[in-house]
Design a protein around this motif. Structure first.
Motif, short mmCIF file in Angstrom:
data_model
loop_
_atom_site.label_atom_id
_atom_site.label_comp_id
_atom_site.label_asym_id
_atom_site.label_seq_id
_atom_site.Cartn_x
_atom_site.Cartn_y
_atom_site.Cartn_z
N PRO A 504 -16.75 29.65 -20.56
CA PRO A 504 -16.03 28.67 -19.73
C PRO A 504 -16.47 27.24 -20.06
O PRO A 504 -17.55 27.06 -20.62
CB PRO A 504 -16.47 29.06 -18.31
N PRO A 505 -15.66 26.28 -19.70
CA PRO A 505 -15.96 24.89 -20.05
C PRO A 505 -17.20 24.40 -19.31
O PRO A 505 -17.55 24.91 -18.26
CB PRO A 505 -14.73 24.12 -19.57
N GLY A 506 -17.82 23.35 -19.87
CA GLY A 506 -18.90 22.68 -19.16
C GLY A 506 -18.33 21.89 -18.00
O GLY A 506 -17.11 21.71 -17.88
N THR A 507 -19.22 21.42 -17.14
CA THR A 507 -18.76 20.75 -15.93
C THR A 507 -17.84 19.56 -16.23
O THR A 507 -16.87 19.33 -15.51
CB THR A 507 -19.98 20.28 -15.11
N PHE A 508 -18.14 18.84 -17.31
CA PHE A 508 -17.32 17.65 -17.59
C PHE A 508 -16.32 17.88 -18.72
O PHE A 508 -15.82 16.93 -19.32
CB PHE A 508 -18.22 16.44 -17.86
N ASN A 509 -16.03 19.14 -18.98
CA ASN A 509 -14.94 19.53 -19.90
C ASN A 509 -15.18 19.12 -21.33
O ASN A 509 -15.36 19.95 -22.20
CB ASN A 509 -13.59 18.97 -19.44
N PHE A 510 -15.11 17.82 -21.60
CA PHE A 510 -15.20 17.32 -22.97
C PHE A 510 -16.47 16.48 -23.10
O PHE A 510 -16.74 15.63 -22.25
CB PHE A 510 -14.00 16.45 -23.30
N ASP A 511 -17.20 16.72 -24.18
CA ASP A 511 -18.34 15.85 -24.45
C ASP A 511 -17.83 14.44 -24.76
O ASP A 511 -18.33 13.46 -24.25
CB ASP A 511 -19.16 16.38 -25.63
N ASP A 512 -16.83 14.40 -25.64
CA ASP A 512 -16.17 13.14 -25.93
C ASP A 512 -14.69 13.35 -25.69
O ASP A 512 -14.14 14.38 -26.07
CB ASP A 512 -16.40 12.75 -27.39
N ILE A 513 -14.07 12.34 -25.10
CA ILE A 513 -12.63 12.47 -24.87
C ILE A 513 -11.93 12.58 -26.21
O ILE A 513 -12.14 11.75 -27.11
CB ILE A 513 -12.12 11.24 -24.09
N PRO A 514 -11.12 13.65 -26.40
CA PRO A 514 -10.49 13.85 -27.71
C PRO A 514 -9.36 12.85 -27.95
O PRO A 514 -8.83 12.26 -27.00
CB PRO A 514 -9.94 15.27 -27.61
N THR A 515 -9.00 12.68 -29.21
CA THR A 515 -7.81 11.90 -29.54
C THR A 515 -6.76 12.86 -30.07
O THR A 515 -7.04 13.69 -30.95
CB THR A 515 -8.14 10.84 -30.62
N VAL A 516 -5.56 12.77 -29.50
CA VAL A 516 -4.51 13.71 -29.86
C VAL A 516 -3.66 13.10 -30.96
O VAL A 516 -3.27 11.93 -30.88
CB VAL A 516 -3.64 14.02 -28.62
N THR A 517 -3.40 13.89 -32.02
CA THR A 517 -2.69 13.32 -33.17
C THR A 517 -1.40 14.05 -33.49
O THR A 517 -0.64 13.64 -34.35
CB THR A 517 -3.57 13.37 -34.42
N GLU A 518 -1.15 15.19 -32.84
CA GLU A 518 0.06 15.92 -33.21
C GLU A 518 0.69 16.57 -31.97
O GLU A 518 0.07 16.63 -30.91
CB GLU A 518 -0.27 16.99 -34.25
N PRO A 519 1.94 17.04 -32.11
CA PRO A 519 2.61 17.67 -30.97
C PRO A 519 1.81 18.87 -30.48
O PRO A 519 1.05 19.47 -31.24
CB PRO A 519 3.95 18.13 -31.54
N VAL A 520 2.01 19.21 -29.23
CA VAL A 520 1.17 20.23 -28.61
C VAL A 520 1.40 21.63 -29.16
O VAL A 520 0.47 22.40 -29.30
CB VAL A 520 1.30 20.17 -27.08
#
Lengths: 531, 313
Positions: A504-520
């Motif tokens: 399961p994810p850590g409490t804060f989900n992402f260590d670093d906020i990701p950057t999205v580059t392509e369609p989902v």
């Protein structure tokens, strides 16, 4: 991943306080899941008693008053405690921040407060069981004013639950506007989020109306004000207008999140981009908008004017079209795919099939002359259950299986889960398909006693619920016993963000906020248009 | 398999046509979708983990197709629904009116010649009828499946149903708006008679014939029939179960205590009084909900009911 030491959200804090006072959207989502699960089971037990009562035309296991209480309990708990808050609040809370690349929802404390309001509303609702209402979940006046049952308490419970919905809706809308990760443009937003967005709009805009209506009802019962009771100069049909002005959009509050779930699952197990992303996203918004303008189709024989009936019939068919578009889009997502029949995929495919039946039978009810015959018969009961179980509950079960590894960090036994699916699917159709025929034959709903000619169909329907029950127990038992070993971060090779972190994810989900580059749903190999 | 009730009004064939039309559309759509679903799942099932799939994201032609076709079908269904509904809501000029009053949990019918019936509506065949309906209490709904007609009934204004019965016979009448404890016992019958039979029913000569046949069966037996035909069963059980009204089981010769503290033995005269003036001596624990049966039951019928109650030990 950075340090292995970071605790996942389930292990980060133990005991009652660490859950009850948490502001972690994932924990709040899980708490909603447990709560709605409990109410779902209680309401389902009421339905098994109702069905058992119908094994014979006369009294079977309960008397008429108990029967009336049971169907009120079943309907109102399923609607107000399970299905309206259900998928949106549980999976919405758990998934939206993960899917858009955020560390939490934008107002985490408001989120917790919404959950407390939900519990408070549910508690008030439970207190009302001391003198349980026998009005049906629709609380139609003037019966709901005259009955000796505890209508005030139950409607006040629903009123409080409404606030929980409104606040959750606001939270989700603002979260999706403000907290999307860089590059997560609206046209890259996962379709579950689009569906949750449309749902939230409905919750914010429609729920106040039912709140006001229930307050007026309380005012009428408690202070004798004459809003709806003809004896006091009120109009009972006005109550129906108010009630359905909320409750029709509420139908879409119930179904849209399930549509979102299916839109997430199909591309993953077909390894294809969702077909017609924009059409599905805009169809969600179109459905949300039009759903505000069709409430009168619940009232074709209520005594409202002929012109109004005609207008509502037209608009009702307008909402059918975006729904049909969605079904074909899901279907075409399978075309030339690489399809894996996982349990979640089976529930999603069943959703498409059953929801199609639910939608098509809506065409009967939208036709004025046909509705005159079918209104308030078992046909409506069957139609509604095909949409709400075949649609929402199957979507909900799909989600339970699909996000199980992410949510609990474990895997489950797919084989047993599939057996449970087969039982639930067969049982559902055996239970509810005969009700269409009962309806066209003229069997009225909410009938304790019924004419003997309907007995064989009723008995088949009751047996169906037993099959569902066995399947459901098997499903639950299986999910309660996860396989040994930790779940991988991304067991299905999904491309959406919620699978990019540990399970399961850590409490804060992402260590670093990701950057999205392509369609989902960027699956498959690019080919030339039309090739 | 039979999936529609008998068709016995001028409105019914139109409704059935729509039901058939939408059923055919639904079955075709459903089979098509189920077929494609299963076909795709079999044909495109995952063979290896590295299956190549084309990144098809949309197709303007297909999307237009499945927007336009459902739209056309919806318009067609709407028009059919509208056209027959329009015919149904327009009252024919020569319609005969019957006043209907719904009440928890019975139907009463008042005819233009002063006749009054309970739970049994008498109409001539092939004659347009207009029901003018109101409720004495909560919402009810008048539903006759064989005629395909339904309309809610309420307390603050009149609502209407038009129908023309096309076949002689006896048809079920249901209440379809939930109205409390005995909702599912708020049943009636619609008797569609030939013009001649209706005329003899109307001038009372049919009553004499009926009475003659009634005289040939034992009173307790007749009372048993009246118990279900006149709506008694909605509130009074015969097995001792508590209903809206007191059970009839063991009622006769029992001591009754009233709301004002007085008491009396339930003999023939007490029961007769309770049928004709139900509000006079209310048994403790029950509300004043029973309507007076004055003019709805004659003396012989009341006697028959008393005889029936006597048999319920």
């Amino acid at each position: 991943m950075s340090e292995e030491q970071e605790k996942n959200y389930l292990d980060n804090g133990e005991g009652f306080r660490s859950w009850f006072f948490t502001v972690d959207h994932k924990r709040i989502g899980v708490m909603y899941l447990w709560a709605i699960g409990v109410f779902f089971i209680v309401a389902a037990i009421a339905s098994f008693l109702l069905r058992a009562e119908h094994l014979t035309p006369g009294p079977t296991i309960v008397n008429a008053d108990t029967y009336n209480v049971l169907f009120t309990l079943h309907g109102s708990m399923m609607v107000f405690l399970f299905i309206v808050p259900g998928v949106a609040a549980s999976f919405g809370n758990f998934l939206i921040p993960l899917m858009i690349g955020a560390k939490d929802v934008i107002f985490p404390k408001l989120n917790l407060y919404s959950f407390w309001l939900y519990l408070a509303g549910a508690l008030i609702f439970m207190l009302a069981l001391a003198a349980p209402a026998d009005t049906g979940w629709t609380f139609y006046t003037p019966y709901s004013i005259e009955t000796g049952a505890n209508v005030i308490l139950i409607t006040f419970g629903v009123f409080v639950l409404g606030f929980s919905s409104i606040l959750t809706g606001i939270n989700f809308i603002v979260t999706m506007h403000k907290l999307r990760a860089p590059g997560m443009t609206w046209d890259r937003l996962p379709l579950f989020c689009w569906a949750a967005y449309a749902t939230s709009l409905l919750q914010v805009l429609a729920t106040p109306v039912v709140g006001i209506t229930l307050l007026l009802l309380i005012g009428e019962r408690y202070f004798g004000l004459g809003f709806f009771d003809p004896a006091k100069g009120g109009d009972p049909v006005m109550f129906q207008h108010f009630f359905w002005f909320y409750s029709h959009p509420a139908v879409y509050i119930m179904i849209l999140p399930a549509m979102g779930i299916v839109s997430e699952i199909m591309p993953v197990f077909a390894r294809k981009p969702i077909f017609g992303y924009k059409a599905i996203a805009y169809a969600s918004l179109a459905i949300a908008l039009i759903s505000f303008l069709v409430w009168g189709h619940h009232m074709f024989v209520s005594g409202q004017s002929k012109l109004v009936n005609i207008i509502f019939s037209v608009i009702t068919y307008a909402v059918a079209v975006p729904t049909a578009i969605k079904v074909f889009n899901w279907l075409w997502t399978l075309y030339k795919g690489s399809i894996e029949l996982s349990t979640a995929m089976l529930y999603s495919l069943a959703f498409i099939f059953l929801f199609t039946i639910g939608g098509l039978t809506g065409l009967f009810l939208g036709a004025l002359a046909a509705d005159v015959h079918l209104h308030d018969t078992y046909f409506v009961v069957a139609h509604m259950h095909y949409v709400m179980i075949g649609g929402t509950v199957f979507g909900f079960f799909a989600a339970l299986h699909f996000w199980y590894p992410k949510m609990w960090g474990r895997m489950f036994d797919e084989f047993k889960a599939k057996i449970a699916f087969v039982l639930i699917f067969i049982g559902f159709n055996v239970a509810f398909f005969p009700q269409f025929i009962m309806g066209t034959l003229g069997m009225p709903r909410r009938y304790f006693n019924y004419a003997p000619e309907f007995q064989s169909l009723h008995v088949v329907s009751t047996y169906g619920t037993w099959i569902i029950g066995i399947g459901f127990i098997l499903m639950l038992w299986n999910l309660m016993r996860p396989l040994p070993g930790k779940a991988p971060a991304n067991p299905y090779n999904s491309l959406s963000l919620e699978w990019s972190m540990d399970s399961p994810p850590g409490t804060f989900n992402f260590d670093d906020i990701p950057t999205v580059t392509e369609p989902v749903y960027n699956y498959g190999t690019k080919i030339e248009e039309g090739a | 398999m039979k999936w529609l009730p008998e068709s016995a009004s001028t409105f019914a064939p139109g409704v059935d046509l729509i039901l058939w039309l939408v059923t055919i559309i639904s079955v075709i759509s459903c089979v098509l979708i189920a077929f494609l679903l299963i076909y795709f799942v079999i044909k495109y099932r995952r063979k290896t983990e590295n299956d190549q799939t084309p990144a098809i994201t949309h197709d303007s032609f297909l999307e237009t197709l499945w927007t336009v076709i459902p739209t056309i079908l919806c318009i067609v269904i709407f028009i059919y629904g509208y056209v027959y509904y329009d015919q149904y809501t327009v009252t024919p000029k020569n319609a005969v009116e019957v006043n209907v009053t719904a009440k928890q949990w019975l139907w009463s019918f008042d005819y233009s010649n002063g006749k009054k019936t309970l739970n049994e509506l008498y109409v001539p065949v092939d004659q347009p009828i207009r029901l003018v309906m109101q409720s004495d209490d909560v919402l009810h709904s008048f539903f006759v499946p064989a005629f395909r007609v339904k309309q809610d009934v309420m307390g603050n204004r009149y609502t209407y149903i038009n129908f023309t019965a096309t076949k002689e016979g006896v048809y079920d009448l249901y209440c379809t708006e939930y109205c409390g404890t005995a909702h599912s016992d708020m049943l009636g019958k619609v008797h569609v008679l030939s013009k001649a039979k209706f005329a003899s029913w109307q001038d009372g000569s049919a009553d004499k014939v009926k009475k003659a046949s009634a005289a040939s069966i034992p009173p307790a037996e007749l009372g048993k029939q009246l118990y279900s035909n006149k709506g008694c069963l909605a509130c009074h059980s015969i097995d001792g179960a508590n209903g809206v009204g007191p059970s009839w089981k063991g009622l006769f010769a029992k001591n009754r205590v009233f709301t004002d503290g007085a008491s009396a033995i339930a003999d023939e005269n007490y029961i007769k009084e309770s049928i004709l003036y139900p509000g006079e001596k209310m048994v403790e624990g029950y509300g004043p909900v029973m309507p007076s049966y004055k003019g709805l039951l004659d003396d012989d019928e009341i006697t028959a009911i008393i005889e029936y109650i006597k048999t319920l030990k």
